[in-house]
Design an enzyme around this catalytic site. Structure first.
Site, short mmCIF file in Angstrom:
data_model
loop_
_atom_site.label_atom_id
_atom_site.label_comp_id
_atom_site.label_asym_id
_atom_site.label_seq_id
_atom_site.Cartn_x
_atom_site.Cartn_y
_atom_site.Cartn_z
CD GLU A 276 26.36 16.34 -35.52
OE1 GLU A 276 26.69 15.90 -34.40
OE2 GLU A 276 25.30 16.02 -36.09
CG HIS A 279 25.87 16.68 -30.34
ND1 HIS A 279 25.05 16.28 -29.33
CD2 HIS A 279 25.16 16.55 -31.49
CE1 HIS A 279 23.86 15.91 -29.84
NE2 HIS A 279 23.90 16.07 -31.14
CD GLU A 305 19.78 16.12 -30.92
OE1 GLU A 305 20.89 15.55 -30.80
OE2 GLU A 305 19.33 16.47 -32.02
ZN ZN Z 1 22.33 15.60 -32.46
#
Ligand code: ZN
Length: 514
Positions: A276, A279, A305
């Site tokens: 995360e 991201h 991603e």
């Molecule tokens: Zn992801």
């Protein structure tokens, strides 16, 4: 008698007005994002009914604002004007994409938008119950409705396009399912034998070290330090706990990431956070001066991603990373790591173990989970598979790919939130992200010869700067395939992912890199 018209505003003024309008659209969308974050993180279970009404009201309002005909006229004039032809590249891309988004949105009736927003909240609540009780009949009628509404959405948006392509376009602009399926088939033909070789290897990694007692309070402190070390800015973001980890960009300086904790399995929180935070680094690296406009937005979910997977797997599971991380880990977990070396932990992290649940899957089998969902949801959208037949189709396909059948639907067709959340056409972006990540990392290693040594010394800024320049700064000006090609100098290919998996997992399992 005609009223005298004011002189046409100059193209620059027109562009400014269009941008102002688009930024307001974005403001409303960011309120929707914040409500979504709250729904997963803070909202009490019985708040769902009221939240569904809030979501519907806000989605309707946002849709009205997004499809304002005055903005449509501005964008049409801009698209035919001098700036679209000869303006600076970011301006040209902004005009092209704003006009395209406006047209796509304007084709969708307001009623459908509201119905979808409300159904998403209600179906997700049904999914929570269905999964807890392993009861397919609780979710089935909601999925019937959801697939019907999404097909309707596809035919409004792109009446001439393949409906699955039209849905996938929301997440991976420009992607076509035939191309994706061809890449995935090629990938599968390499991954299936690799899984067999790993699971049949005589010298398999032992992950017992990772299953010791890791106190949650120590984990919380540890993962924050790791996220900050790779560059996640806690002044512009925060970390909370949820059942399903996610990253949510609320504003240019407000990025929310979440994780969950497992006292007996260290990777849940650590790799959840590395993922995360990857991201989050992308969100925090998008050009803030273009916030609310396409050059300031993520290129696609596949690119998003790729950033999370790169940090989670290609950095976070590497020997260099553990050379740096081990002293930190040992300070946080002196007892469970008392007799472990960095090499022990790193090798334990590369165990391949076919499992029922996608989010718990290892890096190699993960893609098999994704490809299966891509095939199943596409069959439903194309009318080749009925929603009611999904559980059996799921179990048959799972047995074919993994060699055993799920014991119940909770561990099968009910495990993912995506379909109940209306995220149809989203799954392929996970494996596209892995493909992009491996290709980007190979190029970064080529361009940054001392990278391994930097990572081993806890210096992640060189890699982050490379990603900022090649990927983050581009925003949405390019679609994913040309973006990765421009960043790496080669057309997109799954071969880097195959090479990376074979090299790293082959070594960990004592099998040749053949
Ligand atoms: Zn992801």
């Amino acid at each position: 008698m005609q009223t005298p018209r004011p002189a046409d505003p100059s193209a620059e003024q027109l562009f400014e007005s269009a941008c102002g309008h688009a930024r307001e659209d974005r403001l409303l969308a960011s309120v929707e994002a914040l409500l979504g974050w709250d729904e997963q993180t803070m909202m009490p279970p019985r708040g769902a009914a009221h939240r569904a009404r809030q979501a519907e009201a806000l989605a309707t309002l946002a849709h009205r604002q997004r499809t304002d005909p005055v903005q449509g006229e501005r964008l049409a004039r801009l698209a035919a004007g001098p700036l679209a032809a000869a303006g600076p590249p970011a301006v040209r891309h902004a005009i092209r994409l704003l006009a395209r988004d406006h047209e796509r949105n304007a084709r969708v009736p307001e009623k459908l938008v509201g119905e979808l927003a409300r159904t998403c909240v209600e179906a997700q609540q049904a999914w929570v119950t269905a999964r807890a009780e392993s009861s397919w009949p609780v979710l089935a009628p909601w999925l019937e409705t959801m697939f019907r509404l999404k097909r309707e959405l596809a035919s409004c948006r792109e009446p001439m396009a393949d409906p699955y392509d039209a849905l996938m376009d929301d997440y991976e602009p420009g992607a076509r399912w035939r191309d994706v399926a061809a890449r995935f088939d090629s990938l599968r033909s390499s991954i299936v034998p690799l899984v067999q070789a790993c699971t049949g290897a005589a010298r398999r990694p032992d992950d017992a070290i990772l299953r010791r007692d890791y106190p949650v309070a120590a984990q919380q402190d540890f993962v924050r330090q790791v996220a900050a070390a790779i560059g996640f800015d806690f002044e512009r973001g925060r970390l909370d706990t949820t059942a399903h980890p996610f990253c949510c960009g609320v504003g240019p300086d407000d990025c929310r990431i979440t994780t969950r904790w497992d006292v007996r399995w260290l990777p849940t929180a650590l790799y959840g956070v590395l993922h995360e935070a990857g991201h989050g680094l992308y969100e925090q690296g998008l050009p803030t001066e273009w916030y609310g406009l396409p050059p300031g937005e993520a290129a696609s979910l596949g690119i998003h991603e790729s950033q999370s997977r790169l940090w989670e797997n290609l950095v976070g599971r590497s020997p260099a990373f553990w050379e740096w991380c081990m002293p930190l880990a040992r300070r946080s977990f002196p007892e469970p790591l008392r007799d472990a070396t960095a090499a022990d932990v790193q090798r334990a992290l590369l165990a391949v173990r076919p499992s029922l649940i996608r989010v718990e899957a290892d890096e190699v089998t993960y893609n098999l989970h994704v490809m299966m969902r891509f095939d199943l949801e596409r069959a439903v959208v194309h009318g080749d598979l009925a929603v009611r037949d999904l559980p059996e189709a799921w179990n048959d396909r799972f047995a074919q790919d993994f060699g055993f059948r799920p014991p119940d639907d909770a561990a099968g067709v009910l495990q993912d939130i995506h379909w109940s959340a209306g995220l149809i056409g989203y799954f392929p972006t996970y494996t596209l992200g892995n493909i992009f990540a491996a290709q980007l990392m190979a190029a970064a290693e080529r361009d940054l010869p001392g990278l391994d040594g930097e990572i081993a010394a806890g210096r992640f800024d060189g890699l982050l700067a490379w990603l900022r320049e090649r990927v983050h700064a581009v925003g949405r000006q390019l679609e994913s395939m040309p973006l990765v090609e421009q960043a790496t100098g080669s057309p997109v290919s799954e071969r880097w992912l195959v090479e990376s998996l074979r090299r790293r997992y082959g070594a960990a399992h004592g099998i040749g890199a053949g």
